[in-house]
Scaffold this active site. Sequence first.
Site, PDB file in Angstrom:
ATOM      1  N   ASN A   1       0.854  -1.192   0.000  1.00 19.52           N
ATOM      2  CA  ASN A   1       0.000   0.000   0.000  1.00 19.52           C
ATOM      3  C   ASN A   1       0.891   1.243   0.000  1.00 19.52           C
ATOM      4  OD1 ASN A   1      -1.441   2.211   1.031  1.00 19.52           O
ATOM      5  ND2 ASN A   1      -3.091   0.833   1.634  1.00 19.52           N
TER       6      ASN A   1
ATOM      7  N   HIS B   1       1.114   6.185   1.853  1.00 21.30           N
ATOM      8  CA  HIS B   1       1.869   7.077   2.738  1.00 21.30           C
ATOM      9  C   HIS B   1       3.019   7.779   2.040  1.00 21.30           C
ATOM     10  CE1 HIS B   1      -0.892   6.261   5.726  1.00 21.30           C
ATOM     11  NE2 HIS B   1      -0.603   4.981   5.808  1.00 21.30           N
TER      12      HIS B   1
ATOM     13  N   HIS C   1      -5.419   3.826  -1.589  1.00 22.15           N
ATOM     14  CA  HIS C   1      -6.716   4.216  -1.030  1.00 22.15           C
ATOM     15  C   HIS C   1      -6.993   5.647  -1.462  1.00 22.15           C
ATOM     16  CE1 HIS C   1      -9.302   4.492   2.940  1.00 22.15           C
ATOM     17  NE2 HIS C   1      -9.991   4.827   1.855  1.00 22.15           N
TER      18      HIS C   1
ATOM     19  N   ARG D   1      -9.066   8.361  -0.682  1.00 25.11           N
ATOM     20  CA  ARG D   1     -10.028   8.723   0.370  1.00 25.11           C
ATOM     21  C   ARG D   1     -10.928   9.843  -0.123  1.00 25.11           C
ATOM     22  NH1 ARG D   1      -8.394   6.635   5.815  1.00 25.11           N
ATOM     23  NH2 ARG D   1     -10.240   7.750   6.495  1.00 25.11           N
TER      24      ARG D   1
ATOM     25  N   ARG E   1      -6.877  13.000   1.350  1.00 27.74           N
ATOM     26  CA  ARG E   1      -5.782  13.454   2.233  1.00 27.74           C
ATOM     27  C   ARG E   1      -4.407  12.953   1.765  1.00 27.74           C
ATOM     28  NH1 ARG E   1      -6.935  10.009   7.686  1.00 27.74           N
ATOM     29  NH2 ARG E   1      -8.951  11.031   7.478  1.00 27.74           N
TER      30      ARG E   1
ATOM     31  N   GLU F   1      -8.532   0.734  -2.856  1.00 31.10           N
ATOM     32  CA  GLU F   1      -9.252   0.728  -1.590  1.00 31.10           C
ATOM     33  C   GLU F   1     -10.128   1.971  -1.573  1.00 31.10           C
ATOM     34  OE1 GLU F   1      -6.482   0.215   1.655  1.00 31.10           O
ATOM     35  OE2 GLU F   1      -7.925   1.119   3.031  1.00 31.10           O
TER      36      GLU F   1
ATOM     37  N   THR G   1      -7.850   3.635   8.660  1.00 25.40           N
ATOM     38  CA  THR G   1      -9.083   2.854   8.742  1.00 25.40           C
ATOM     39  C   THR G   1      -9.145   2.190  10.118  1.00 25.40           C
ATOM     40  OG1 THR G   1      -8.699   2.383   6.414  1.00 25.40           O
ATOM     41  CG2 THR G   1     -10.456   1.149   7.499  1.00 25.40           C
TER      42      THR G   1
ATOM     43  N   GLU H   1     -11.242  -9.266   3.255  1.00 25.57           N
ATOM     44  CA  GLU H   1      -9.937  -8.956   3.843  1.00 25.57           C
ATOM     45  C   GLU H   1     -10.150  -8.871   5.345  1.00 25.57           C
ATOM     46  OE1 GLU H   1      -7.972  -5.338   2.583  1.00 25.57           O
ATOM     47  OE2 GLU H   1      -6.509  -5.492   4.214  1.00 25.57           O
TER      48      GLU H   1
ATOM     49  N   HIS I   1      -3.639  -4.774   7.832  1.00 30.33           N
ATOM     50  CA  HIS I   1      -3.726  -3.652   8.765  1.00 30.33           C
ATOM     51  C   HIS I   1      -2.835  -3.898   9.983  1.00 30.33           C
ATOM     52  CE1 HIS I   1      -5.124   0.046  10.448  1.00 30.33           C
ATOM     53  NE2 HIS I   1      -5.782   0.254   9.333  1.00 30.33           N
TER      54      HIS I   1
HETATM   55  N1  PXP Z   1      -5.902  -2.975   4.467  1.00 32.96           N
HETATM   56  C1  PXP Z   1      -6.760  -1.960   4.609  1.00 32.96           C
HETATM   57  C2  PXP Z   1      -8.188  -2.220   4.278  1.00 32.96           C
HETATM   58  C3  PXP Z   1      -6.348  -0.695   5.033  1.00 32.96           C
HETATM   59  O1  PXP Z   1      -7.232   0.310   5.194  1.00 32.96           O
HETATM   60  C4  PXP Z   1      -4.986  -0.470   5.264  1.00 32.96           C
HETATM   61  C5  PXP Z   1      -4.504   0.906   5.637  1.00 32.96           C
HETATM   62  O2  PXP Z   1      -4.586   1.744   4.535  1.00 32.96           O
HETATM   63  C6  PXP Z   1      -4.107  -1.543   5.099  1.00 32.96           C
HETATM   64  C7  PXP Z   1      -4.593  -2.795   4.724  1.00 32.96           C
HETATM   65  C8  PXP Z   1      -2.648  -1.391   5.351  1.00 32.96           C
HETATM   66  O3  PXP Z   1      -2.486  -1.134   6.714  1.00 32.96           O
HETATM   67  P1  PXP Z   1      -1.066  -0.668   7.258  1.00 32.96           P
HETATM   68  O4  PXP Z   1      -0.777   0.659   6.636  1.00 32.96           O
HETATM   69  O5  PXP Z   1      -1.253  -0.604   8.732  1.00 32.96           O
HETATM   70  O6  PXP Z   1      -0.081  -1.715   6.814  1.00 32.96           O
END
Ligand code: PXP
Length: 249
Positions: A7, A10, A43, A45, A49, A70, A101, A151, A198
């Site tokens: 992901n 960030h 994602h 959003r 952001r 996402e 999330t 998921e 997550h």
């Molecule tokens: N899965 C989902 C549905 C999420 O919302 C996130 C965070 O964006 C992640 C996985 C990845 O989580 P993390 O950034 O804590 O690895």
Amino acid sequence: MAELCVNIDHVATVRQARRTWEPDPAWAAVEAQLGGAAGITFHLREDRRHMQDDDLGRLKDVVTVRLNMEMAATEEMVEIAVGLQPQMAMLVPEGRQEITTEGGLDVIARQAELKPLLARLGDAGIPVSAFIDACPAQIQAAAECGFGVCELHTGPYAEAFHEHARNIGHPLVSAELEKIRDCTRTVLDLGMSCNAGHGLNYANVTAIASIPGLSELHIGHSIVSRSIFVGIREATRDMLRCMATPPSS
Ligand code: PXP
């Protein structure tokens, strides 16, 4: 072994801190691919952001592995997904004040609202995943609603692991792990694919990665954090190495 989807949100979070053009999440996606990621997750959003609309086309151009979007379960996001044609849409709950999330989607409470959105995505040929808590009733509702993928939210496991001194043998940690393991079986028994994510990081991922039947782990924060020191490509490789380590070693 489950595959890794990185992901890259960030990277965009850092860029948006200055509202500039760097660092580029599309570049990060390429680096994650070169590090062995089987998928790239972003994602978009509602409050934009981190990822911005004009990141999407560039991502689509450079991502040669699976691209997962996402998103909140809204008409606006569904239309964007239909236009973009990602390999998977991942529906998540979104709260304005949350930092990330926070919990899983309440599929039980939102079935009526979710069904037409799923139908629209299904008509466009996009498989849809529900991000849900490790809860059998939510899994059942996801199957009834027509999701092809669940998921499982690994946040509670990750929190327990770190609260209890990274001791995988602690009863509260193993209880959370067992919930993920049991729910993975439930998801598969109901004919859906099962992913997880997550809060996973280099210390806590091994036990989750060894759960039989999980297809993909979605990991962002810890990989992007490590990438500050070693780069995304190496941080992705390191995560894959952790995922492949047998839990006992
Ligand atoms: N899965 C989902 C549905 C999420 O919302 C996130 C965070 O964006 C992640 C996985 C990845 O989580 P993390 O950034 O804590 O690895």
